[in-house]
Design a protein around this motif. Structure first.
Motif, PDB file in Angstrom:
ATOM      1  N   GLY A   1     -26.874 -64.248  31.134  1.00 48.44           N
ATOM      2  CA  GLY A   1     -28.219 -64.755  31.378  1.00 48.44           C
ATOM      3  C   GLY A   1     -28.999 -64.995  30.105  1.00 48.44           C
ATOM      4  N   ILE A   2     -29.942 -65.956  30.192  1.00 46.74           N
ATOM      5  CA  ILE A   2     -30.893 -66.231  29.112  1.00 46.74           C
ATOM      6  C   ILE A   2     -32.274 -65.983  29.713  1.00 46.74           C
ATOM      7  CG2 ILE A   2     -31.783 -67.947  27.494  1.00 46.74           C
ATOM      8  CD1 ILE A   2     -29.090 -69.417  27.763  1.00 46.74           C
ATOM      9  N   PHE A   3     -33.036 -65.093  29.092  1.00 46.44           N
ATOM     10  CA  PHE A   3     -34.266 -64.614  29.696  1.00 46.44           C
ATOM     11  C   PHE A   3     -35.486 -64.990  28.857  1.00 46.44           C
ATOM     12  CE2 PHE A   3     -30.814 -62.123  31.272  1.00 46.44           C
ATOM     13  CZ  PHE A   3     -31.099 -61.951  32.617  1.00 46.44           C
ATOM     14  N   HIS A   4     -36.395 -65.753  29.507  1.00 42.83           N
ATOM     15  CA  HIS A   4     -37.689 -66.113  28.932  1.00 42.83           C
ATOM     16  C   HIS A   4     -38.746 -65.347  29.720  1.00 42.83           C
ATOM     17  CE1 HIS A   4     -35.992 -69.851  27.009  1.00 42.83           C
ATOM     18  NE2 HIS A   4     -35.118 -69.671  27.985  1.00 42.83           N
ATOM     19  N   ASP A   5     -39.794 -64.958  29.090  1.00 45.52           N
ATOM     20  CA  ASP A   5     -40.946 -64.299  29.725  1.00 45.52           C
ATOM     21  C   ASP A   5     -40.643 -62.904  30.265  1.00 45.52           C
ATOM     22  OD1 ASP A   5     -42.467 -66.546  29.138  1.00 45.52           O
ATOM     23  OD2 ASP A   5     -42.070 -67.451  31.090  1.00 45.52           O
ATOM     24  N   LYS A   6     -39.564 -62.767  31.067  1.00 44.70           N
ATOM     25  CA  LYS A   6     -39.239 -61.444  31.607  1.00 44.70           C
ATOM     26  C   LYS A   6     -37.738 -61.218  31.595  1.00 44.70           C
ATOM     27  CE  LYS A   6     -39.843 -60.397  36.063  1.00 44.70           C
ATOM     28  NZ  LYS A   6     -40.517 -59.975  37.304  1.00 44.70           N
ATOM     29  N   LEU A   7     -37.347 -60.057  31.061  1.00 46.91           N
ATOM     30  CA  LEU A   7     -35.939 -59.641  31.085  1.00 46.91           C
ATOM     31  C   LEU A   7     -35.774 -58.688  32.256  1.00 46.91           C
ATOM     32  CD1 LEU A   7     -33.089 -59.282  29.842  1.00 46.91           C
ATOM     33  CD2 LEU A   7     -34.059 -57.507  28.382  1.00 46.91           C
ATOM     34  N   GLN A   8     -34.926 -59.046  33.203  1.00 50.54           N
ATOM     35  CA  GLN A   8     -34.707 -58.211  34.378  1.00 50.54           C
ATOM     36  C   GLN A   8     -33.209 -58.119  34.650  1.00 50.54           C
ATOM     37  OE1 GLN A   8     -37.015 -59.371  37.775  1.00 50.54           O
ATOM     38  NE2 GLN A   8     -36.737 -57.398  38.777  1.00 50.54           N
TER      39      GLN A   8
END
Length: 199
Positions: free
Chosen positions: A174-181
């Motif tokens: 995954g590539i996460f912008h704004d929030k890493l979940q």
């Protein structure tokens, strides 16, 4: 004018010369006057550039968020080396490791089998190492998770990789912008837009 004088040193200054075959992981603890955060990659000493504000803030954000969310049996530290072998001792920006791997206040490195997540925050001078060299070495050493953090308009973007044990290579999950979940290796949620907040 000599090279020593070019750097404000007198002619008696002795430059560190690598031994035949290069430096070893144990040499990092014995060499005098190394700059902070010196790494060993393939027997060569790697010196890092001054840290940027983004790098420092991203590291604080991740360390604080992870400390709040890691399970009891794990712990978090920043800027500690991993002894991957005789000639490799890189220093990830953030490590999640097994809590029982602590050996005391004079400890300077962790074993790869004790590391759960290695995190690198990319700087201009570390792009190739953080995108290619280090993840390859971390994967070959069996570190199960690798996060690479890049800056985009002042905010962190987190590239999350998981080890494929059959091939000893990382796959991007995954590539996460704004929030890493994430749910693995443990549930974690990090507001990446909070990089500049004090609380």
């Amino acid at each position: 004018m000599s090279a020593a004088r070019d750097y404000g040193l007198d002619d008696d200054y002795e430059w560190a010369r690598p031994p035949e075959g290069g430096w070893t992981a144990d040499d990092l603890d014995r060499l005098p006057n190394l700059p902070p955060h010196t790494e060993l990659i393939d027997g060569s000493l790697v010196f890092v550039s001054p840290q940027t504000r983004f790098h420092a803030r991203a590291m604080l954000l991740l360390v604080n968020a992870l400390l709040d969310q890691v399970p009891e049996e794990l712990n978090v530290i920043h800027e500690m080396t991993i002894k991957l072998g005789k000639r490799n001792r890189p220093e990830p920006d953030v490590l999640v490791f097994r809590g029982d791997a602590d050996t005391g206040p004079q400890q300077t490195w962790y074993r790869p089998e004790d590391v759960v997540i290695a995190v690198e925050i990319v700087s201009e001078d570390s792009e190739e190492r953080d995108r290619e060299v280090k993840p390859r070495k971390y994967a070959q050493a069996g570190i199960p998770h690798y996060w690479r953090v890049e800056e985009n308009e002042g905010l962190p973007v987190v590239y999350v990789y998981e080890l494929d044990p059959a091939t000893q290579t990382y796959g991007l999950i995954g590539i996460f912008h704004d929030k890493l979940q994430l749910t693995v290796p443990f549930p974690v949620e990090i507001d990446l837009t909070a990089i500049n907040r004090r609380r």
